[in-house]
Each structure stands twice: as C-alpha cells, then as structure tokens.
Write a protein that holds these residues in place. Structure first.
Motif, short mmCIF file in Angstrom:
data_model
loop_
_atom_site.label_atom_id
_atom_site.label_comp_id
_atom_site.label_asym_id
_atom_site.label_seq_id
_atom_site.Cartn_x
_atom_site.Cartn_y
_atom_site.Cartn_z
N ASP A 1 8.32 -55.17 5.28
CA ASP A 1 9.57 -55.40 6.01
C ASP A 1 10.56 -54.26 5.77
N ALA A 2 10.64 -53.78 4.54
CA ALA A 2 11.55 -52.67 4.22
C ALA A 2 11.10 -51.38 4.90
N LEU A 3 9.79 -51.13 4.93
CA LEU A 3 9.28 -49.95 5.65
C LEU A 3 9.57 -50.07 7.14
N GLN A 4 9.43 -51.26 7.67
CA GLN A 4 9.71 -51.50 9.08
C GLN A 4 11.18 -51.21 9.38
N ALA A 5 12.08 -51.64 8.49
CA ALA A 5 13.50 -51.39 8.67
C ALA A 5 13.83 -49.90 8.58
N TRP A 6 13.09 -49.17 7.76
CA TRP A 6 13.31 -47.73 7.61
C TRP A 6 12.74 -46.95 8.78
N ALA A 7 11.57 -47.34 9.27
CA ALA A 7 10.84 -46.57 10.28
C ALA A 7 11.62 -46.49 11.59
N GLY A 8 11.41 -45.42 12.30
CA GLY A 8 12.04 -45.23 13.59
C GLY A 8 11.96 -43.78 14.01
N SER A 9 12.65 -43.45 15.07
CA SER A 9 12.63 -42.07 15.52
C SER A 9 13.27 -41.19 14.46
N ALA A 10 12.82 -39.99 14.40
CA ALA A 10 13.29 -38.99 13.44
C ALA A 10 12.96 -39.36 11.99
N ARG A 11 11.97 -40.21 11.78
CA ARG A 11 11.49 -40.55 10.44
C ARG A 11 10.10 -39.96 10.25
N ARG A 12 9.75 -39.67 9.00
CA ARG A 12 8.44 -39.12 8.69
C ARG A 12 7.99 -39.69 7.35
N LEU A 13 6.78 -40.24 7.31
CA LEU A 13 6.16 -40.71 6.07
C LEU A 13 4.97 -39.82 5.80
N ARG A 14 4.95 -39.26 4.62
CA ARG A 14 3.81 -38.45 4.20
C ARG A 14 3.11 -39.15 3.05
N LEU A 15 1.80 -39.28 3.20
CA LEU A 15 0.97 -39.92 2.18
C LEU A 15 -0.01 -38.88 1.65
N VAL A 16 -0.16 -38.87 0.35
CA VAL A 16 -1.15 -37.99 -0.28
C VAL A 16 -1.92 -38.85 -1.27
N MET A 17 -3.25 -38.80 -1.18
CA MET A 17 -4.09 -39.60 -2.07
C MET A 17 -5.43 -38.91 -2.26
N GLN A 18 -6.19 -39.39 -3.19
CA GLN A 18 -7.52 -38.85 -3.40
C GLN A 18 -8.53 -39.54 -2.49
N ASP A 19 -8.39 -40.86 -2.33
CA ASP A 19 -9.39 -41.62 -1.59
C ASP A 19 -8.71 -42.77 -0.88
N ASP A 20 -8.86 -42.85 0.44
CA ASP A 20 -8.19 -43.92 1.20
C ASP A 20 -8.96 -45.25 1.18
#
Length: 164
Positions: A56-75
């Motif tokens: 819910d918090a990510l949903q409230a944050w997300a929108g135009s001009a937003r960018r989420l970057r994920l870095v991991m070893q194994d999805d």
C-alpha cells in the motif's frame, strides 16, 4: 503537502528492527515526494516488501516521475517469498529497473534502501545490524556503491516470464 513524519536515525539491531526501519521509510516516501527508491539485497528473503501495508505504501509512492531500482543476486528467492510484491511489480513495470549481480559481485552487494534524503543499510546482514541516516555523506556513499553494482549487473526480474 510534504510529509514531516520523523524517521528513526541511528543504529538498529536485529531483523525486526531492520524490517521496521524499512516499513517506516517506505511509508513516508510518497509524502516526501522522493522521486527514486533503491532496494538492494542478495534475495530480499527477510525484507517486509511483500506485506500488504508495504505494498500500500509503495502504491501511494508510485506514479509518474517515480523510479524504483532493484539490485539483487537472484530473483527466484524474491519471487517465491513475496508474491504480493511480484504482482505489484507487474503493474508498475514502467517505473522499475532491475539488475541481477553475478555471484562474484555478491560480496560488494549492499543490503540497503536508498532515497535521495535517507538511507537504511545493514552493515552486518547475517545479524541484521546496521543504521539509518539522513547524513549527506551516508546518502552519497551508498548511492555510489549502488550505482557501481547496478552498472555491473544484468537486466533481471522481468515483469512477466514467457515460456513455451
């Protein structure tokens, strides 16, 4: 109106304290209008990113001009452990960049959440010990390390997996 909810600075010790710092930061991200969030961990197995409140918090944050970057070893670990996050990721594919790091880069992979004004980082992931800070030096240092591992990574964690 900007969110002036205080975030908890300083050290934390243990998985529940780490998870609460992550929840707290993601909750205020939208109100602070942070354009970018970085999430970095080997597999996100003990992160609360699959919880309904965090989604819910990510949903409230997300929108135009937003960018989420994920870095991991194994999805694969993330997919198995956090199906709500995977579903959210599918809906917001257009704002998400993901990179997978080689096993040889795993030692350099931070376990951290970065924003332009705040960091939460585990310095000892095995014991979930670390700190959170709004220090410009901490923010800049973590961002540089994240940029480095992101640049060495390969695209991964696609929104959908096509098969025959």
């Amino acid at each position: 109106m900007p969110d002036d909810t205080p975030l908890t600075p300083g050290p934390f010790d243990g998985p529940s304290a780490f998870a609460e710092r992550l929840r707290e930061t993601i909750r205020v991200a939208g109100g602070r209008a942070w354009p970018t969030l970085w999430l970095c961990d080997a597999g996100f197995t003990d992160w609360p990113i699959g919880e309904a409140g965090v989604i819910d918090a990510l949903q409230a944050w997300a929108g135009s001009a937003r960018r989420l970057r994920l870095v991991m070893q194994d999805d694969r670990l993330l997919r198995a452990r956090h199906p709500r996050f995977v579903a959210w990721r599918q809906r917001w594919d257009h704002i998400i960049d993901c990179r997978l790091c080689a096993a040889s880069d795993a030692a350099d992979l931070p376990s951290a959440l970065w924003t332009p004004g705040w960091t939460v980082e585990r310095h000892d992931p095995a014991r979930s010990r670390g700190s959170s800070s709004d220090s410009p030096a901490a923010v800049a240092s973590l961002r540089q390390r994240l940029d480095d591992v992101f640049a060495r990574g390969r695209p991964g964690f696609p929104a959908s997996i096509l098969g025959l």
